[in-house]
Write a protein that holds these residues in place. Structure first.
Motif, PDB file in Angstrom:
ATOM      1  N   GLY A   1       4.164  23.987  48.510  1.00 43.51           N
ATOM      2  CA  GLY A   1       3.731  24.942  47.493  1.00 43.51           C
ATOM      3  C   GLY A   1       4.568  24.987  46.237  1.00 43.51           C
ATOM      4  O   GLY A   1       4.455  25.926  45.439  1.00 43.51           O
ATOM      5  N   TRP A   2       5.422  23.973  46.015  1.00 45.34           N
ATOM      6  CA  TRP A   2       6.248  23.920  44.815  1.00 45.34           C
ATOM      7  C   TRP A   2       5.515  23.146  43.715  1.00 45.34           C
ATOM      8  O   TRP A   2       4.706  22.267  43.984  1.00 45.34           O
ATOM      9  CB  TRP A   2       7.578  23.238  45.101  1.00 45.34           C
ATOM     10  N   GLU A   3       5.850  23.462  42.459  1.00 38.90           N
ATOM     11  CA  GLU A   3       5.270  22.776  41.314  1.00 38.90           C
ATOM     12  C   GLU A   3       6.302  21.830  40.703  1.00 38.90           C
ATOM     13  O   GLU A   3       7.434  22.230  40.427  1.00 38.90           O
ATOM     14  CB  GLU A   3       4.827  23.784  40.246  1.00 38.90           C
ATOM     15  N   ILE A   4       5.906  20.575  40.491  1.00 41.26           N
ATOM     16  CA  ILE A   4       6.771  19.598  39.838  1.00 41.26           C
ATOM     17  C   ILE A   4       6.601  19.754  38.337  1.00 41.26           C
ATOM     18  O   ILE A   4       5.498  19.551  37.798  1.00 41.26           O
ATOM     19  CB  ILE A   4       6.423  18.157  40.267  1.00 41.26           C
ATOM     20  N   VAL A   5       7.677  20.110  37.619  1.00 39.76           N
ATOM     21  CA  VAL A   5       7.565  20.378  36.188  1.00 39.76           C
ATOM     22  C   VAL A   5       8.034  19.216  35.321  1.00 39.76           C
ATOM     23  O   VAL A   5       7.728  19.177  34.122  1.00 39.76           O
ATOM     24  CB  VAL A   5       8.347  21.666  35.812  1.00 39.76           C
ATOM     25  N   SER A   6       8.773  18.276  35.877  1.00 39.44           N
ATOM     26  CA  SER A   6       9.180  17.082  35.127  1.00 39.44           C
ATOM     27  C   SER A   6       9.649  16.010  36.090  1.00 39.44           C
ATOM     28  O   SER A   6      10.002  16.308  37.245  1.00 39.44           O
ATOM     29  CB  SER A   6      10.288  17.398  34.110  1.00 39.44           C
ATOM     30  N   GLU A   7       9.678  14.769  35.604  1.00 39.82           N
ATOM     31  CA  GLU A   7      10.116  13.630  36.425  1.00 39.82           C
ATOM     32  C   GLU A   7      10.727  12.588  35.494  1.00 39.82           C
ATOM     33  O   GLU A   7      10.057  12.094  34.585  1.00 39.82           O
ATOM     34  CB  GLU A   7       8.933  13.047  37.189  1.00 39.82           C
ATOM     35  N   GLU A   8      12.002  12.265  35.687  1.00 39.33           N
ATOM     36  CA  GLU A   8      12.707  11.335  34.812  1.00 39.33           C
ATOM     37  C   GLU A   8      13.546  10.360  35.640  1.00 39.33           C
ATOM     38  O   GLU A   8      14.063  10.720  36.702  1.00 39.33           O
ATOM     39  CB  GLU A   8      13.637  12.093  33.856  1.00 39.33           C
ATOM     40  N   TYR A   9      13.685   9.121  35.089  1.00 40.34           N
ATOM     41  CA  TYR A   9      14.499   8.095  35.754  1.00 40.34           C
ATOM     42  C   TYR A   9      15.467   7.480  34.749  1.00 40.34           C
ATOM     43  O   TYR A   9      15.169   7.392  33.555  1.00 40.34           O
ATOM     44  CB  TYR A   9      13.601   7.008  36.358  1.00 40.34           C
ATOM     45  N   PHE A  10      16.619   7.032  35.244  1.00 38.58           N
ATOM     46  CA  PHE A  10      17.689   6.567  34.371  1.00 38.58           C
ATOM     47  C   PHE A  10      18.256   5.243  34.872  1.00 38.58           C
ATOM     48  O   PHE A  10      18.302   5.002  36.085  1.00 38.58           O
ATOM     49  CB  PHE A  10      18.819   7.602  34.324  1.00 38.58           C
ATOM     50  N   PRO A  11      18.719   4.383  33.938  1.00 38.71           N
ATOM     51  CA  PRO A  11      19.393   3.148  34.359  1.00 38.71           C
ATOM     52  C   PRO A  11      20.590   3.473  35.255  1.00 38.71           C
ATOM     53  O   PRO A  11      21.256   4.494  35.065  1.00 38.71           O
ATOM     54  CB  PRO A  11      19.842   2.523  33.036  1.00 38.71           C
ATOM     55  N   LEU A  12      20.862   2.594  36.193  1.00 36.42           N
ATOM     56  CA  LEU A  12      21.898   2.853  37.183  1.00 36.42           C
ATOM     57  C   LEU A  12      23.275   3.045  36.556  1.00 36.42           C
ATOM     58  O   LEU A  12      24.102   3.795  37.086  1.00 36.42           O
ATOM     59  CB  LEU A  12      21.940   1.696  38.184  1.00 36.42           C
ATOM     60  N   GLU A  13      23.499   2.417  35.406  1.00 39.11           N
ATOM     61  CA  GLU A  13      24.819   2.508  34.780  1.00 39.11           C
ATOM     62  C   GLU A  13      24.944   3.705  33.841  1.00 39.11           C
ATOM     63  O   GLU A  13      26.026   3.957  33.292  1.00 39.11           O
ATOM     64  CB  GLU A  13      25.127   1.215  34.017  1.00 39.11           C
TER      65      GLU A  13
END
Length: 376
Positions: A235-247
């Protein structure tokens, strides 16, 4: 927050891996050869046969790990654990002398494949063990298939590893004994724990919202997808999703965006200690109030205080007014002395007893992995 892979754990993993590798290669018992010798007995020349122990053969094992790059701290633990295991048995298993070859993945699939192929062609490895990143696993599986090199106990966990193996088990079967389940199965307890504390009235978010982050790798995206499904199912809402380079280690701009969204939870993962340390430290610096889930598939950083946690040398002080006590046990069955001055002193300082526990809240939960060594 969860940390994995102590040197002792890796040492045990390496011993298991080597045993499986040598079994797969049909390692013989120490061999004895029969030789003919000419000796003088009572003035006569006599020909006799004698049994002579055969000299051990060299068996080269390639240990794959991120020995440099953003996950170099994990590579250091890999090398330490493997060395502990080899030294424990004097680099001998059966009739083989084990010669380690350290293969640096640099946390990069292309570089890992090149380094692994070089270890096969130039260094002559006969088998491989260990690995960290899922993306590296998928790439190196092609090399192990090409040269038919058995590789045991890689830690790459994602569905990509499973899918590659399942696409052609005969081809990719040289990559075996996968060390971890898929990330979603590793992350399910976070959501369960949050829901439990909401039900108990311990945690009361204004809204059930969550921002998802992660390293831009198979592991990061797989964990994010799995934990997102679990949150949404609860029942949670996902408000954003981001990914970053490993370094990447600078997150101020991103965290300010998250702060504007004001999610109840910021949930994600990284296999790089510098990355996860920087994110949590910078979140504290900008005053982010979201509960942070950092599924840190990385080792405990040397500067643990940079995580914004309080560090105590005195267990009694650390237990004051806490809600949850998480204990770890001494793995006595894997210890051979020298780790602590004495069990009595260790228990006095770090053993959980009624007197120490009384400093926690009256309804504090004690969590303990089994089996338990009572009195230690």
């Amino acid at each position: 927050m969860k940390f994995k892979k102590s040197k002792v754990f890796l040492a045990i993993a390496v011993l298991i891996a080597l045993s499986l590798v040598l079994a797969a290669c049909q390692a013989p018992e120490p061999e004895v050869v029969v030789e003919t010798v000419v000796v003088e007995k009572e003035g006569e020349t006599v020909v006799e046969t004698v049994e002579v122990a055969k000299e051990p053969e060299v068996f080269k094992v390639g240990f794959l790990g991120p020995f440099s790059g953003p996950s170099a701290q994990t590579g250091k633990q890999f090398k330490g654990g493997a060395t502990m295991a080899l030294e424990e048995y004097s680099y001998r298993i059966g009739n083989y002398t084990i010669e380690p070859v350290w293969i640096d993945s640099q946390s990069d699939p292309a570089k890992a494949s090149q380094a692994y192929e070089q270890a096969v062609v130039q260094d002559g490895i006969q088998a491989g063990a260990l690995n960290w990143h899922s993306s590296v696993a998928v790439a190196v599986m092609e090399v192990t298939a090409k040269y038919q090199i058995p590789h045991i106990f890689g830690f790459g966990a994602t569905e990509k590893v499973n899918e590659t193996f399942a696409s052609d088990p005969e081809k990719y079967g040289y990559w075996s004994t996968k060390g971890w389940p898929t990330p979603a199965k590793l992350g399910n307890k976070y959501v369960d724990a949050l829901e439990y504390y909401i039900d108990q009235g311990v945690y009361s978010p204004a809204e059930k919202t969550v921002a998802i982050y992660g390293e831009d790798t198979d592991w990061g995206r797989s964990f994010a997808a799995g934990v997102s499904d679990l949150f949404e199912a609860a029942g949670w809402e996902i408000v954003s999703e981001e990914y970053f380079p490993l370094e990447q280690t600078e997150y101020t701009a991103y965290l300010n965006q998250v702060k504007d969204l004001n999610p109840a939870v910021l949930a994600g993962t990284s296999t790089s200690p510098p990355q996860i340390t920087s994110l949590i430290k910078q979140a504290d610096e900008i005053g982010l109030e979201s509960l942070i889930i950092a599924e840190a598939a990385a080792n405990m950083p040397p500067a643990i205080a940079d995580f914004g946690v309080e560090v105590f040398d005195d267990m009694r002080e650390g237990l004051a007014d806490v809600d949850v006590v998480m204990m770890l046990r001494l793995q006595k069955e894997r210890m051979d002395g020298g780790f602590i001055p004495s069990e009595r002193e260790y228990y006095f300082r770090y053993g959980l007893d009624a007197e120490k526990l009384a400093r926690a809240k009256p309804d504090a939960i004690v969590m303990h992995p089994g089996p338990m060594n009572r009195g230690a």
